[in-house]
Scaffold this active site. Sequence first.
Site, PDB file in Angstrom:
ATOM      1  N   VAL A  65     104.244  15.987 -22.739  1.00  8.40           N
ATOM      2  CA  VAL A  65     103.778  14.978 -23.688  1.00  8.40           C
ATOM      3  C   VAL A  65     104.951  14.075 -24.049  1.00  8.40           C
ATOM      4  O   VAL A  65     105.993  14.555 -24.488  1.00  8.40           O
ATOM      5  CB  VAL A  65     103.229  15.635 -24.981  1.00  8.40           C
ATOM      6  CG1 VAL A  65     102.817  14.557 -25.992  1.00  8.40           C
ATOM      7  CG2 VAL A  65     102.060  16.551 -24.673  1.00  8.40           C
ATOM      8  N   ALA A 110     109.740  13.881 -26.667  1.00  2.00           N
ATOM      9  CA  ALA A 110     108.804  14.465 -25.705  1.00  2.00           C
ATOM     10  C   ALA A 110     108.857  15.982 -25.827  1.00  2.00           C
ATOM     11  O   ALA A 110     109.713  16.532 -26.532  1.00  2.00           O
ATOM     12  CB  ALA A 110     109.170  14.057 -24.282  1.00  2.00           C
ATOM     13  N   LYS A 111     107.967  16.653 -25.168  1.00  2.00           N
ATOM     14  CA  LYS A 111     108.047  18.112 -25.049  1.00  2.00           C
ATOM     15  C   LYS A 111     107.208  18.517 -23.855  1.00  2.00           C
ATOM     16  O   LYS A 111     106.254  17.825 -23.480  1.00  2.00           O
ATOM     17  CB  LYS A 111     107.488  18.780 -26.317  1.00  2.00           C
ATOM     18  CG  LYS A 111     108.075  20.153 -26.582  1.00  2.00           C
ATOM     19  CD  LYS A 111     109.444  20.073 -27.216  1.00  2.00           C
ATOM     20  CE  LYS A 111     110.035  21.438 -27.481  1.00  2.00           C
ATOM     21  NZ  LYS A 111     111.238  21.350 -28.322  1.00  2.00           N
ATOM     22  N   GLY A 112     107.561  19.675 -23.275  1.00  7.41           N
ATOM     23  CA  GLY A 112     106.783  20.195 -22.162  1.00  7.41           C
ATOM     24  C   GLY A 112     106.436  21.642 -22.409  1.00  7.41           C
ATOM     25  O   GLY A 112     107.083  22.316 -23.217  1.00  7.41           O
ATOM     26  N   ASP A 151     113.752  25.305 -24.047  1.00 10.64           N
ATOM     27  CA  ASP A 151     113.105  25.679 -25.308  1.00 10.64           C
ATOM     28  C   ASP A 151     112.726  27.155 -25.155  1.00 10.64           C
ATOM     29  O   ASP A 151     113.262  27.840 -24.264  1.00 10.64           O
ATOM     30  CB  ASP A 151     111.887  24.770 -25.585  1.00 10.64           C
ATOM     31  CG  ASP A 151     111.369  24.921 -27.009  1.00 10.64           C
ATOM     32  OD1 ASP A 151     112.001  24.396 -27.943  1.00 10.64           O
ATOM     33  OD2 ASP A 151     110.337  25.592 -27.214  1.00 10.64           O
TER      34      ASP A 151
END
Length: 422
Positions: A65, A110-112, A151
């Site tokens: 995202v 963002a992040k995944g 993360d």
Amino acid sequence: MPLTNSIYNSPVFQQACNQFDAAADILGMEAGVRERTKQPRRTLTVTLPVRMDDGRVLTYEGYRVQHNISTGPAKGGIRFHHDVTLGEVAALAMWMSWKCSLVGLPFGGAKGGVVVNARDMSTGELERLSRRYMQEIATFIGPQLDIPAPDVGTNEQVMAWMMDTYSNHVGHYDPGVITGKPIALGGSLGRREATGEGVAWFTKAYLTDLGIKASETSVIIQGFGNVGSETALALSAWGAKIIGISDFTGGVYNKAGINVKDALAYIAANKSLQGYKGGDSLTNDELLVQPCTVLIPAALERVITDKNAGKLQCRLIAEGANGPTTNEADKIIAERGDIELIPDVLCNSGGVIVSYFEWLQNQSAYYWSKEEVFEKLHRMLAKAKASVDETKAKYKCSRRTAALVLGIARVAEAKAKRGLFP
Ligand code: NAD
């Protein structure tokens, strides 16, 4: 108005939206700017077939995202966890936008995530999954577009496999595509410690403001991975006593103090804290409400809730994790008035700051000493702390809302000035 049919709908996304709205109200943000600043810019969902060691092919779901790319390349970690949802990844991406903006980094957010229990995978299976995920998102990211990092459930080795996959995809070594890499592959000295170093720096700074000395400080930490363990090492080196730690298997509590290096050696040998004899066994829920000076959630979201916020017995909460405190718990803590809270976007910003340094070093292929990294890190943390506390006093709001006011204002201004497309 919230987008009620949004694909991101979930309690954690709503939590992030409610936090945003509190800050946007203070800023008097106009509706047109408010909604496009709040909502994620774009999302990629990928299906990942992976061959297991026994020959079966299992299929996993992954997300990336990009919440904001108006203020620079998006930036944010990749989570491997069996409970990951798109709404959670979107909330984490939103928090990355405000965090990068708050501390003045030239990045968006963002992040995944991949829905997987990576702990049950062999090294080979984890490598194949990591490479497949990167292969699928390779056209969506890049050093000038979106730069992932570790993360929960991912680490330096996973970053190395992903960097290698991306480099093969573009045809040349391209370390700037991802941060949190091993030093040998363009990682930055101090990146492994950075998030915990920052959490410890803020903890020490706010305790000093409260007139509490290291020798009077006891600390309970939920989550003993990268962030939790590095925070514990830094605070015990300062002279604080670590009296509680935990991981996904449960907690260990010892009023006399836990030997952090001993606990880490136990985890290295046994893969978890289960069976560790350095103190009494407690559940994660029990651990959170034990008396201590500092409580540090450093695992997952939504662990400080309306069920336990009234029972907390700490003077300071330092949010190492992203989103550990629900909106309802925030209200209870504010009403109690006896607990200071260092919000996630400020407290754990050391990680992305040193990721920025890593990216800069990769761009110039010129590498810094650890002293240089920490000296620059501490300067940025001090500046962010001063501006958050000044904003808190100006608007007479919570420290979380003050941090978000600062983070959100810059993104909203950039969007308003650039026009409708970014
Ligand atoms: P990690 O995977 O290294 O460690 C996570 C730890 O949490 C592990 O000890 C795990 O056992 C524990 N855990 C998992 N589920 C738990 C549960 N239900 N109860 C208690 N413990 C549980 O992850 P990390 O990188 O240390 O990230 C931890 C938190 O910090 C996350 O919220 C992450 O988003 C945030 N964060 C990480 C970084 C970073 O640089 N790694 C930067 C900023 C914020």
